[in-house]
Motif scaffolding. Structure first.
Motif, PDB file in Angstrom:
ATOM      1  N   LEU A 132      41.139  40.095  38.975  1.00 47.14           N
ATOM      2  CA  LEU A 132      41.014  39.523  37.665  1.00 47.14           C
ATOM      3  C   LEU A 132      41.364  38.909  37.312  1.00 47.14           C
ATOM      4  CD1 LEU A 132      42.206  43.196  35.960  1.00 47.14           C
ATOM      5  CD2 LEU A 132      39.889  42.445  36.484  1.00 47.14           C
ATOM      6  N   LYS A 133      42.110  38.158  37.935  1.00 43.95           N
ATOM      7  CA  LYS A 133      42.463  36.640  37.545  1.00 43.95           C
ATOM      8  C   LYS A 133      41.861  36.101  38.377  1.00 43.95           C
ATOM      9  CE  LYS A 133      46.579  34.169  38.192  1.00 43.95           C
ATOM     10  NZ  LYS A 133      48.462  34.424  38.281  1.00 43.95           N
ATOM     11  N   THR A 134      42.013  35.550  39.503  1.00 46.09           N
ATOM     12  CA  THR A 134      40.418  35.336  40.137  1.00 46.09           C
ATOM     13  C   THR A 134      38.915  34.769  39.917  1.00 46.09           C
ATOM     14  OG1 THR A 134      40.255  36.483  41.530  1.00 46.09           O
ATOM     15  CG2 THR A 134      41.584  34.590  42.171  1.00 46.09           C
ATOM     16  N   ARG A 135      38.958  35.833  38.985  1.00 43.33           N
ATOM     17  CA  ARG A 135      37.097  36.142  38.769  1.00 43.33           C
ATOM     18  C   ARG A 135      37.145  36.422  37.761  1.00 43.33           C
ATOM     19  NH1 ARG A 135      35.054  35.978  43.624  1.00 43.33           N
ATOM     20  NH2 ARG A 135      36.097  37.558  45.606  1.00 43.33           N
ATOM     21  N   LYS A 136      38.403  35.696  36.190  1.00 41.46           N
ATOM     22  CA  LYS A 136      37.824  36.137  35.475  1.00 41.46           C
ATOM     23  C   LYS A 136      37.652  37.281  34.903  1.00 41.46           C
ATOM     24  CE  LYS A 136      39.562  31.460  35.152  1.00 41.46           C
ATOM     25  NZ  LYS A 136      40.026  31.000  36.585  1.00 41.46           N
ATOM     26  N   LYS A 137      37.681  38.541  35.512  1.00 40.66           N
ATOM     27  CA  LYS A 137      37.186  39.277  34.895  1.00 40.66           C
ATOM     28  C   LYS A 137      37.988  40.243  33.964  1.00 40.66           C
ATOM     29  CE  LYS A 137      33.796  39.577  37.938  1.00 40.66           C
ATOM     30  NZ  LYS A 137      32.640  39.497  37.307  1.00 40.66           N
ATOM     31  N   PHE A 138      38.030  39.574  32.561  1.00 43.06           N
ATOM     32  CA  PHE A 138      39.674  40.230  32.002  1.00 43.06           C
ATOM     33  C   PHE A 138      38.865  41.116  31.123  1.00 43.06           C
ATOM     34  CE2 PHE A 138      41.746  36.286  32.674  1.00 43.06           C
ATOM     35  CZ  PHE A 138      42.790  36.567  33.181  1.00 43.06           C
ATOM     36  N   TRP A 139      37.324  41.315  30.961  1.00 46.74           N
ATOM     37  CA  TRP A 139      37.283  42.110  30.132  1.00 46.74           C
ATOM     38  C   TRP A 139      36.995  43.194  30.630  1.00 46.74           C
ATOM     39  CZ3 TRP A 139      33.149  44.931  32.430  1.00 46.74           C
ATOM     40  CH2 TRP A 139      32.561  43.752  33.673  1.00 46.74           C
ATOM     41  N   LEU A 140      37.673  43.797  31.803  1.00 49.20           N
ATOM     42  CA  LEU A 140      37.720  45.068  32.918  1.00 49.20           C
ATOM     43  C   LEU A 140      38.799  45.836  32.249  1.00 49.20           C
ATOM     44  CD1 LEU A 140      36.654  44.226  36.243  1.00 49.20           C
ATOM     45  CD2 LEU A 140      35.163  45.737  34.499  1.00 49.20           C
ATOM     46  N   VAL A 141      40.313  44.653  32.314  1.00 47.65           N
ATOM     47  CA  VAL A 141      41.065  45.676  31.236  1.00 47.65           C
ATOM     48  C   VAL A 141      40.864  46.709  30.040  1.00 47.65           C
ATOM     49  CG1 VAL A 141      43.715  44.926  30.618  1.00 47.65           C
ATOM     50  CG2 VAL A 141      42.075  43.238  32.318  1.00 47.65           C
ATOM     51  N   PRO A 142      40.289  46.225  29.121  1.00 45.08           N
ATOM     52  CA  PRO A 142      40.042  47.513  28.474  1.00 45.08           C
ATOM     53  C   PRO A 142      39.984  49.013  29.253  1.00 45.08           C
ATOM     54  CG  PRO A 142      39.924  45.838  27.233  1.00 45.08           C
ATOM     55  CD  PRO A 142      39.788  45.421  28.814  1.00 45.08           C
TER      56      PRO A 142
END
Length: 49
Positions: A11-21
């Motif tokens: 999540l950190k390297t791919r900038k996929k922070f929208w997956l956290v919720p």
């Protein structure tokens, strides 16, 4: 714990922070399903809805 570490790094390297919720909601629902299968806790969970 290795899985969670790799997931966080992904999540950190791919900038996929929208997956956290989404991950949090799925985790909460799975915990709710597990607790609903316990007969002693089922009436308390059903009263929430």
């Amino acid at each position: 714990m290795e899985f969670f570490k790799e997931l966080f790094l992904f999540l950190k390297t791919r900038k996929k922070f929208w997956l956290v919720p989404l991950i949090i909601i799925l985790t909460l629902f799975s915990i709710l399903i597990v607790l609903a299968s316990v007969p002693a806790l089922a009436p308390f969970i059903y009263s929430l809805f």
